[in-house]
Design an enzyme around this catalytic site. Structure first.
Site, PDB file in Angstrom:
ATOM      1  N   CYS A 104     -52.379  80.488-129.514  1.00  0.00           N
ATOM      2  CA  CYS A 104     -51.063  79.909-129.218  1.00  0.00           C
ATOM      3  C   CYS A 104     -50.339  79.473-130.489  1.00  0.00           C
ATOM      4  CB  CYS A 104     -51.197  78.691-128.308  1.00  0.00           C
ATOM      5  SG  CYS A 104     -51.822  79.062-126.668  1.00  0.00           S
ATOM      6  N   HIS A 105     -51.108  78.870-131.416  1.00  0.00           N
ATOM      7  CA  HIS A 105     -50.469  78.197-132.548  1.00  0.00           C
ATOM      8  C   HIS A 105     -50.355  79.039-133.816  1.00  0.00           C
ATOM      9  CE1 HIS A 105     -50.281  74.306-130.520  1.00  0.00           C
ATOM     10  NE2 HIS A 105     -51.544  74.438-130.157  1.00  0.00           N
ATOM     11  N   CYS A 139     -54.902  69.985-125.034  1.00  0.00           N
ATOM     12  CA  CYS A 139     -54.948  71.436-125.232  1.00  0.00           C
ATOM     13  C   CYS A 139     -56.277  71.985-124.746  1.00  0.00           C
ATOM     14  CB  CYS A 139     -54.783  71.771-126.714  1.00  0.00           C
ATOM     15  SG  CYS A 139     -53.198  72.510-127.121  1.00  0.00           S
ATOM     16  N   CYS A 202     -55.369  41.517-138.970  1.00  0.00           N
ATOM     17  CA  CYS A 202     -55.235  42.588-139.968  1.00  0.00           C
ATOM     18  C   CYS A 202     -54.469  42.053-141.175  1.00  0.00           C
ATOM     19  CB  CYS A 202     -54.464  43.763-139.392  1.00  0.00           C
ATOM     20  SG  CYS A 202     -55.094  44.427-137.849  1.00  0.00           S
ATOM     21  N   CYS A 205     -56.015  39.964-144.302  1.00  0.00           N
ATOM     22  CA  CYS A 205     -56.609  40.700-145.425  1.00  0.00           C
ATOM     23  C   CYS A 205     -55.609  41.667-146.050  1.00  0.00           C
ATOM     24  CB  CYS A 205     -57.824  41.500-144.955  1.00  0.00           C
ATOM     25  SG  CYS A 205     -59.257  40.486-144.568  1.00  0.00           S
ATOM     26  N   HIS A 206     -55.004  42.509-145.230  1.00  0.00           N
ATOM     27  CA  HIS A 206     -54.297  43.682-145.758  1.00  0.00           C
ATOM     28  C   HIS A 206     -52.837  43.418-146.116  1.00  0.00           C
ATOM     29  CE1 HIS A 206     -57.810  46.098-145.136  1.00  0.00           C
ATOM     30  NE2 HIS A 206     -57.914  45.685-143.882  1.00  0.00           N
ATOM     31  N   ARG A 243     -62.516  53.376-137.855  1.00  0.00           N
ATOM     32  CA  ARG A 243     -62.271  52.422-138.948  1.00  0.00           C
ATOM     33  C   ARG A 243     -61.710  51.123-138.395  1.00  0.00           C
ATOM     34  NH1 ARG A 243     -63.405  49.753-141.901  1.00  0.00           N
ATOM     35  NH2 ARG A 243     -62.987  49.409-144.112  1.00  0.00           N
ATOM     36  N   CYS A 247     -63.367  47.377-138.636  1.00  0.00           N
ATOM     37  CA  CYS A 247     -62.654  46.220-139.174  1.00  0.00           C
ATOM     38  C   CYS A 247     -62.731  45.048-138.196  1.00  0.00           C
ATOM     39  CB  CYS A 247     -61.186  46.595-139.415  1.00  0.00           C
ATOM     40  SG  CYS A 247     -60.679  46.447-141.132  1.00  0.00           S
TER      41      CYS A 247
END
Lengths: 286, 109
Positions: A104-105, A139, A202, A205-206, A243, A247
């Protein structure tokens, strides 16, 4: 800025005869893959982060020179081994419909160009924001008659890595307005909510402490433009939701489910914090 | 028989005579150490690449003995002086007796 890069900058300034203090970028600010794909690793923060962050930085800028170097050449990037594996899966027919992705792709290089840059994305038919993983599984079940892949399993993650790899260098640009706005708001709420016994969000820290150390770990901005990432610590490709789960676990909280609406919302919000950085996956991190 | 084994080599197509060039090699291989057990407690038999060699026009460049502690997809990078045009032959030896080969021609100029 770490000591190593200050040293290198000083050395460069001396070598070029430039007065000390001149604003030149250190060599670790430039990420060019295979000598041709230029990756934006630092840029101005998107408008919705006004007053919060001035500059957004790829996780690549927080890693050591040795780790950074691994990403500059596909031959040395261990993540590309998985991309090659996914390329052969792309061409392999599977399921009751006897179809391969390629039927298809066409080629991933053409059909998937730019896809990673805009996902997660509002899906009109489904009436919700969808991730690439969800689209792949749709799909597989609806069009190929094949079994779903595990959301963060190797088959899935290496396929996402292939899809990411063809868009490397393109700016992340997920839509946060229109029908996606509600999901984005939900993701933002999760981002700023404290979880776990350690009572950490979140943002703690970030956003508030990136570039500082949390024990031995050099905190990044938690950008997700480099996912899936090949991590040296576990020698495999790591899916984004895995991930996220890690965390939240580290806050000693109970994580949301992988592929859950909460993580999809968080993925959209965190991806939007990186609007303007380049798609970088599969990246190499420690 | 290990599955999905694929050898890759990155070497320059040409070099100046006497030039030292960087050769990078990687082979996809699970490198099962023989120390692990499966879910039923049975030892998973050792299956690793135990030797890697590189020859240039029949002359040995590098010959490596590989032990079970070497991780998945072993990667070797080394420098070699190219005295003349010729073929660089890479060989990996599997525990199961399989031998995987690749050859890169390097021209002078």
């Amino acid at each position: 800025m770490n000591k190593a890069s200050i040293r290198t900058m000083t050395a460069m300034a001396a070598a070029l005869g430039i007065a000390a203090g001149a604003a030149i970028a250190g060599p670790d600010d430039e990420l060019v893959i295979n000598g041709e794909i230029r990756i934006v690793t630092r840029t101005e923060a998107p408008a919705h982060l006004e007053g919060v962050l001035d500059e957004i930085r790829s996780g690549w800028t927080f890693r050591t020179e040795e780790t950074q170097a691994l990403e500059m050449d596909d031959f040395e990037n261990p993540g590309m081994v998985f991309v090659e594996e996914a390329m052969s899966v792309w061409d392999t027919a599977e399921g009751t419909a006897g179809k391969a992705c390629a039927d298809c792709h066409g080629t991933a290089e053409e059909s998937m160009l730019g896809v990673k840059a805009v996902y997660p994305k509002w899906n009109e038919t489904a009436g919700e924001v969808r991730t690439i993983e969800q689209m792949i599984n749709e799909c597989r079940t609806d069009r190929m008659g094949a079994q779903e892949w595990k959301y963060h399993g190797l088959d899935m993650t290496q396929m996402v890595a292939l899809i990411a790899s063809v868009s490397r260098g393109m700016p992340v640009n997920v839509a946060i307005d229109g029908p996606a706005a509600e999901t984005w708001e939900k993701g933002k709420e999760i981002y700023y909510t404290r979880f776990g016994q350690l009572d950490l969000s979140c943002a703690n820290c970030h956003e508030e402490n990136y570039d500082n150390y949390i024990r031995a770990d050099h905190l990044s901005q938690g950008q997700v433009n480099g996912f899936p990432t090949y991590r040296l610590k576990n020698a495999k490709l790591n899916a984004l939701h895995d991930r996220f789960k890690g965390c939240i676990r580290d806050t000693r909280g109970v994580p949301f489910g992988i592929g859950s609406p909460e993580f999809v919302a968080l993925e959209l919000y965190v991806a939007s914090r990186g609007n303007g950085l380049s798609v970088e996956g599969p990246s190499v991190r420690n | 028989m290990a599955e999905g084994v694929k050898a890759r080599v990155k070497a320059p197509k040409s070099a100046a005579a006497g030039e030292s060039v960087v050769i990078k090699t990687l082979i996809s291989h699970p490198m099962e150490s023989g120390q692990r057990k499966d879910g039923n407690g049975n030892v998973i038999p050792r299956s690793i690449i135990n030797r890697f060699t590189c020859e240039f026009n029949g002359q040995s460049v590098i010959d490596v003995d590989i032990a079970p502690a070497v991780s998945t997809n072993p990667y070797f990078e080394f420098e070699a002086v190219i005295p003349e045009a010729g073929d660089m032959k890479f060989t990996w030896y599997d525990d199961d007796g399989s031998v995987y080969e690749d050859v890169k021609s390097i021209a002078i100029g």
